[in-house]
Design a protein around this motif. Structure first.
Motif, PDB file in Angstrom:
ATOM      1  N   GLY A  96       0.841  -1.313  -0.051  1.00 16.75           N
ATOM      2  CA  GLY A  96       0.164   0.001  -0.038  1.00 16.75           C
ATOM      3  C   GLY A  96       0.955   1.284  -0.063  1.00 16.75           C
ATOM      4  O   GLY A  96       2.155   1.104   0.138  1.00 16.75           O
ATOM      5  N   PRO A  97       0.224   2.553  -0.043  1.00 14.78           N
ATOM      6  CA  PRO A  97       1.056   3.636  -0.241  1.00 14.78           C
ATOM      7  C   PRO A  97       1.568   4.106   1.015  1.00 14.78           C
ATOM      8  O   PRO A  97       1.404   3.550   2.145  1.00 14.78           O
ATOM      9  N   ASN A  98       2.377   5.271   1.308  1.00 12.07           N
ATOM     10  CA  ASN A  98       3.099   5.744   2.205  1.00 12.07           C
ATOM     11  C   ASN A  98       2.203   6.410   2.976  1.00 12.07           C
ATOM     12  O   ASN A  98       0.974   6.441   2.557  1.00 12.07           O
ATOM     13  N   THR A  99       2.419   6.755   4.366  1.00 12.06           N
ATOM     14  CA  THR A  99       1.705   7.479   5.209  1.00 12.06           C
ATOM     15  C   THR A  99       0.497   6.841   5.685  1.00 12.06           C
ATOM     16  O   THR A  99      -0.616   7.379   6.212  1.00 12.06           O
ATOM     17  N   GLY A 100       0.322   5.442   5.506  1.00 15.63           N
ATOM     18  CA  GLY A 100      -1.058   4.838   6.145  1.00 15.63           C
ATOM     19  C   GLY A 100      -0.657   4.092   7.243  1.00 15.63           C
ATOM     20  O   GLY A 100      -1.432   3.413   7.628  1.00 15.63           O
ATOM     21  N   GLY A 125      -2.713  -4.060  -0.546  1.00 16.33           N
ATOM     22  CA  GLY A 125      -3.020  -2.713  -0.428  1.00 16.33           C
ATOM     23  C   GLY A 125      -3.459  -2.200  -1.871  1.00 16.33           C
ATOM     24  O   GLY A 125      -2.946  -2.958  -2.894  1.00 16.33           O
ATOM     25  N   GLN A 126      -4.410  -1.602  -1.756  1.00 17.96           N
ATOM     26  CA  GLN A 126      -4.987  -1.135  -2.986  1.00 17.96           C
ATOM     27  C   GLN A 126      -4.527   0.151  -3.552  1.00 17.96           C
ATOM     28  O   GLN A 126      -4.070   1.082  -2.807  1.00 17.96           O
ATOM     29  N   SER A 127      -4.116   0.257  -4.814  1.00 19.66           N
ATOM     30  CA  SER A 127      -3.500   1.568  -5.488  1.00 19.66           C
ATOM     31  C   SER A 127      -4.693   2.526  -5.691  1.00 19.66           C
ATOM     32  O   SER A 127      -5.944   2.192  -6.326  1.00 19.66           O
ATOM     33  N   ASN A 128      -4.886   3.746  -4.924  1.00 16.84           N
ATOM     34  CA  ASN A 128      -5.997   4.780  -4.816  1.00 16.84           C
ATOM     35  C   ASN A 128      -5.339   6.109  -5.464  1.00 16.84           C
ATOM     36  O   ASN A 128      -6.352   6.889  -5.568  1.00 16.84           O
ATOM     37  N   ALA A 129      -4.578   5.890  -6.297  1.00 12.73           N
ATOM     38  CA  ALA A 129      -4.058   7.335  -6.912  1.00 12.73           C
ATOM     39  C   ALA A 129      -5.245   7.793  -7.886  1.00 12.73           C
ATOM     40  O   ALA A 129      -5.645   8.833  -7.759  1.00 12.73           O
ATOM     41  N   LEU A 130      -5.901   6.720  -8.880  1.00 10.62           N
ATOM     42  CA  LEU A 130      -6.782   7.307  -9.823  1.00 10.62           C
ATOM     43  C   LEU A 130      -8.075   7.762  -8.872  1.00 10.62           C
ATOM     44  O   LEU A 130      -8.604   8.949  -9.332  1.00 10.62           O
ATOM     45  N   ASN A 131      -8.514   7.286  -7.999  1.00  7.98           N
ATOM     46  CA  ASN A 131      -9.630   7.587  -7.016  1.00  7.98           C
ATOM     47  C   ASN A 131      -9.429   8.763  -6.523  1.00  7.98           C
ATOM     48  O   ASN A 131     -10.164   9.649  -6.469  1.00  7.98           O
ATOM     49  N   GLU A 165      10.197 -15.551  11.552  1.00  9.50           N
ATOM     50  CA  GLU A 165       9.081 -15.063  11.308  1.00  9.50           C
ATOM     51  C   GLU A 165       9.499 -13.432  10.589  1.00  9.50           C
ATOM     52  O   GLU A 165      10.365 -12.710  11.115  1.00  9.50           O
ATOM     53  N   LEU A 166       8.780 -13.161   9.656  1.00 12.35           N
ATOM     54  CA  LEU A 166       9.124 -11.964   8.898  1.00 12.35           C
ATOM     55  C   LEU A 166       7.824 -11.142   8.747  1.00 12.35           C
ATOM     56  O   LEU A 166       6.898 -11.670   8.284  1.00 12.35           O
ATOM     57  N   ILE A 167       8.123  -9.659   8.961  1.00  7.62           N
ATOM     58  CA  ILE A 167       6.864  -8.821   8.676  1.00  7.62           C
ATOM     59  C   ILE A 167       7.612  -7.628   7.663  1.00  7.62           C
ATOM     60  O   ILE A 167       8.725  -7.062   8.241  1.00  7.62           O
ATOM     61  N   ALA A 168       7.244  -7.453   6.502  1.00  4.36           N
ATOM     62  CA  ALA A 168       7.975  -6.611   5.658  1.00  4.36           C
ATOM     63  C   ALA A 168       6.681  -5.709   4.980  1.00  4.36           C
ATOM     64  O   ALA A 168       5.698  -6.019   4.677  1.00  4.36           O
ATOM     65  N   THR A 169       7.267  -4.415   4.803  1.00  6.62           N
ATOM     66  CA  THR A 169       6.238  -3.371   4.012  1.00  6.62           C
ATOM     67  C   THR A 169       6.829  -3.079   2.913  1.00  6.62           C
ATOM     68  O   THR A 169       8.190  -2.856   2.688  1.00  6.62           O
ATOM     69  N   THR A 170       5.968  -2.861   1.740  1.00  3.45           N
ATOM     70  CA  THR A 170       6.627  -2.270   0.610  1.00  3.45           C
ATOM     71  C   THR A 170       5.617  -1.607  -0.338  1.00  3.45           C
ATOM     72  O   THR A 170       4.241  -1.742   0.092  1.00  3.45           O
ATOM     73  N   HIS A 171       5.911  -0.977  -1.034  1.00  3.01           N
ATOM     74  CA  HIS A 171       4.893  -0.391  -1.991  1.00  3.01           C
ATOM     75  C   HIS A 171       4.742  -0.852  -3.540  1.00  3.01           C
ATOM     76  O   HIS A 171       4.067  -0.252  -4.293  1.00  3.01           O
ATOM     77  N   TYR A 172       5.428  -1.828  -3.791  1.00  4.90           N
ATOM     78  CA  TYR A 172       5.407  -2.508  -4.941  1.00  4.90           C
ATOM     79  C   TYR A 172       4.187  -3.472  -5.297  1.00  4.90           C
ATOM     80  O   TYR A 172       4.052  -4.171  -4.457  1.00  4.90           O
TER      81      TYR A 172
END
Length: 788
Positions: free
Chosen positions: A335-339, A487-493, A443-450
């Motif tokens: 998902g996007p940043n700042t979330g 995470g959903q891409s919300n740019a167009l919305n 155990e792994l928790i990773a964040t990404t915007h890809y």
């Protein structure tokens, strides 16, 4: 546990919060050295200590530990032969001795009250009590290190002589101040120079005064003269002061030798009190933050229920459910940043560090933590200017280091994995790194915007997608963690909501391939379904909490009702039995009279079996089980059917009053004359209608009450709020009992109780005057109160 993760996850700030609740130097030392443990047994032991501490905080407020200075340097000096400690140093040791005694007594009281504790009694049992040494030290040294008069009879006599000599000197010199010679003084005062009492005399009149000049003012206009009439008394005073100093030195040496053989015991006691102080701090922090004891999983299955970041205020933080280690061992948060992705993984890591340190965690009941051999984190901007590394290079350097150290029992937290380089290559590298950690079994928790990692996680067993919820309507993140939904891409919305031309938005959608659009549509639908499920779960949880609260209140009221019902029934039975007993006595008397008349008159004998049957019928009345129509029971119930405005008798005081209103926990506000008091319902009874009977009953009860009431109230060991309530009730009771004066013992301590008592007495219009007790009766450790 590696130092880097402690710094990254701000573990030090948690330790800073702990230090605010510490009272001892040793406790601060323990917190300073605190690190998470990788031993399941040790973690369970640490948490058990905190649980005991939390139970004590809930029941008693805290373990009574005063502020204690570290005594290790003093103990080192005692190894030197003939070395003597000063008064201040001995005072600190005395405080420790007193603290050990108080703590030991405190836990003995808990044991008598059947308070179940798991592990703290093991610590307390290791304390070494030194009662004889403690008594000697307490009678010899005060909290400020001054040697007390009671330290020796010789010191008491010397100080008595000093006091008498000083009084004589002041009396003799006072004649100069108040007499005709006062006009020759610069100021009408007695002062001290070189330890001798002198008078400030104007320089031009020095011939009028015989004596010794000890000093003069800077201007030379004033001479400080010791009159001849007090020279010998000053000499005596000086001799006594030197004798006092010598006796004090002797006593200090004696006290030093008294504790010298107990050096090891004192050091061990200091360490044990420090441990209890640390437990106190952990329990108080848990109480302040609303933390709970987590379950411990030896298999590293983490289940956090409504977990909150402990460094974010409770009114601002968003709580989330997070699970890992059971059905899946890796979570990919897209998902996007700042979330809120970074805060979420920091919350998991920091709560793990806290739990493995023996601290309660900011989550709901039922939460569970693992015990990892190490926790690794690559979070934030790691650009290294010194090493000439870019952000990407620095991140990769950290990840390589983690891969070289990680094991299957580790927890790894990676933030914005693969960021800082070409998107295609970054996504590919991120997938390869995740695969590498997954094969190790940690155990792994990773964040990404890809977006490429969404499908990657979907196709890999043991890996699950997750995201942070975003409200498209408000264009704001909700910071809610959604497990199982990428995470959903919300740019167009978003740009559409912001007013971007529909033509541009549609053209942008056309440029987006069909597969991505389908994925986004699927994610949007899943997100909507999950939000509905969360909202319904929250509503049900609220209803459940309300139902549980109502059930608890009803259960409490029912229990109180049952207790009161049984008590009233017993009282009615007792009263009924009294009536029956009186009837039996009368029946016995009647039977005796019949036998007597029968013998005298010679009439036909009354059959003995008829008399016995009549007496047996009376006996059965005493144990009759059916009291539903018993007049005594009905009368007792009527006495306790209270309503505002009723006239009542307060049994413990023997005074009449009027009911004002009913409070919680079966208490009433009662107006008794000019006083308004809170009285337990069990202590009330409706006033009798017959004034004469009422007054007789009052007189009897009042006499019993005043005879049993002490003219002294001891507040030592009470918490502040409890003490103030006790003072208020006690003054009311003293007024009702007719005491002209009472004594309130608050101790010296920190002075909080003394100040609170003083403020209360100033406000109470029924207090005529008050002041500290005489020095030989407690001094400023108690207050004598005169009542109007």
């Amino acid at each position: 546990m590696n130092d880097k993760v402690l710094e990254t996850l701000e573990y030090g700030k948690i330790k800073e919060q702990l230090t605010k609740f510490l009272a001892t130097d040793r406790g601060n030392e323990i917190v300073g050295q605190l690190t998470p443990s990788a031993s399941v047994d040790q973690v369970n032991q640490r948490l058990a200590q905190t649980t005991d501490g939390a139970d004590i905080v809930r029941l008693k407020g805290e373990i009574p530990i005063p502020k204690l200075t570290e005594i290790s340097p003093y103990m080192k000096r005692l190894r030197i032969e003939n070395a003597s400690l000063g008064g201040t140093e001995l005072a600190q040791i005395t405080k420790l001795l007193r603290a050990v005694q108080v703590v030991s007594d405190f836990f003995a009281d808990l044991q008598e009250e059947d308070v179940a504790l798991k592990v703290l009694p093991q610590i307390v049992n290791r304390l070494t009590l030194l009662p004889d040494v403690t008594r000697r030290m307490l009678s010899s040294i005060d909290d400020d290190g001054r040697v007390l008069d009671g330290a020796s009879s010789e010191l008491r006599a010397i100080r008595k002589s000093i006091s008498a000599t000083q009084g004589n000197i002041r009396s003799r010199m006072g004649k100069f101040i108040k007499g005709s010679d006062a006009k020759y003084l610069s100021e009408p005062i007695i002062t001290v120079r070189d330890g001798r009492f002198v008078l400030p005399i104007k320089a031009e009149y020095k011939q009028r005064f015989g004596g010794i000049i000890h000093d003069q003012s800077a201007s030379g206009q004033t001479l400080y003269v010791e009159p001849n009439t007090v020279v010998e008394m000053n000499n005596q005073l000086r001799r006594d002061q030197l004798a006092e100093r010598a006796e004090v030195r002797r006593i200090l040496g004696e006290l030093t030798n008294l504790i010298r053989p107990h050096r090891d015991d004192l050091l061990a006691n200091m360490d044990l009190i420090g441990q209890l102080d640390f437990v106190n701090a952990k329990a108080k922090l848990a109480h302040q933050t609303g933390s709970i004891e987590p379950k411990v999983s030896a298999d590293n299955v983490v289940k956090l229920r409504q977990a909150r970041h402990p460094l974010i205020p409770r009114d601002k933080v968003v709580a989330n459910d997070i699970e890992i280690g059971d059905q899946y061992h890796a979570i990919i948060v897209t998902g996007p940043n700042t979330g809120g992705k970074t805060i979420t993984i920091k919350t998991v890591g920091l709560l793990e560090l806290m739990a493995q340190s023996g601290l309660f965690i900011t989550a709901n009941e039922g939460s569970q933590i693992g015990v990892f051999d190490d926790i690794f984190a690559d979070i934030g901007d790691e650009q290294s200017i010194e090493a000439n590394l870019s952000t990407f290079s620095s991140h990769m350097d950290n990840i390589i280091s983690i891969l070289n150290q990680v094991s299957q029992n580790s927890l790894v937290l990676l933030d914005e994995l693969g960021a800082g380089t070409d998107p295609k290559e970054g996504a590919a590298l991120a997938m390869a790194i995740i695969d590498a950690f997954h094969k190790i079994g940690c155990e792994l928790i990773a964040t990404t915007h890809y977006p490429e990692l969404k499908a990657f996680a979907y196709n890999r067993p043991g890996i699950i997608n997750a995201s942070m919820e975003f409200d498209v309507d408000t264009l704001q993140p909700t910071y809610r963690f959604l497990l199982g939904i990428p995470g959903q891409s919300n740019a167009l919305n978003i740009v559409s909501k912001l007013g971007m031309s529909k033509q541009i938005v549609d053209q942008a959608r056309a440029f987006t391939d069909t597969e991505n659009q389908d994925i986004n549509n699927m994610i949007e639908e899943l997100t909507a379904q999950t939000k509905r499920a969360h909202d319904e779960a929250d509503e049900l949880n609220t209803q459940l909490q309300q139902a549980a609260k109502l059930h608890s209140e009803l259960q409490d009221k029912f229990t109180k009702y049952e207790n009161q019902k049984d008590r009233l029934t017993e009282q009615a039975k007792e009263r009924a039995n009294q009536v029956v007993e009186e009837a039996k006595k009368q029946a016995d008397q009647i039977i005796a009279d019949l036998h007597e008349k029968q013998a005298k008159v010679g009439q036909v004998a009354v059959k003995e079996n008829e008399l016995i049957d009549a007496k047996g019928a009376l006996n059965k009345l005493e144990t009759a089980p059916n009291l539903t129509r018993n007049k005594v029971l009905k009368k007792e119930k009527t006495k306790h059917d209270f309503h505002p405005g009723d006239d009542v008798l307060v049994k413990s005081y023997g005074q009449q009053g009027t009911l004002l209103r009913r409070d919680k926990n079966h208490t009433w506000d009662v107006q008794i004359g000019i006083l308004k008091m809170q009285i337990e319902e069990s202590d009330l009874e409706k006033a009798a209608k017959n004034t004469k009977e009422k007054n007789q009953y009052q007189t009897h009860v009042s006499r019993t009450r005043s005879a049993g009431m002490s003219p002294t109230l001891d507040l030592r060991g009470h918490r502040y709020e409890e003490a103030m309530t006790e003072v208020d009730r006690y003054i009311d009771s003293a007024l009702l009992a007719g005491y002209p004066s009472v004594t309130i013992i608050h101790g010296k301590g920190t002075g909080a109780l003394r100040k609170g008592v003083t403020e209360y007495l100033k406000r109470n219009p029924r207090v005529k005057s008050f002041g500290y007790s005489a020095p030989n009766s407690g001094g400023d450790g108690s207050t004598v109160v005169k009542l109007k």
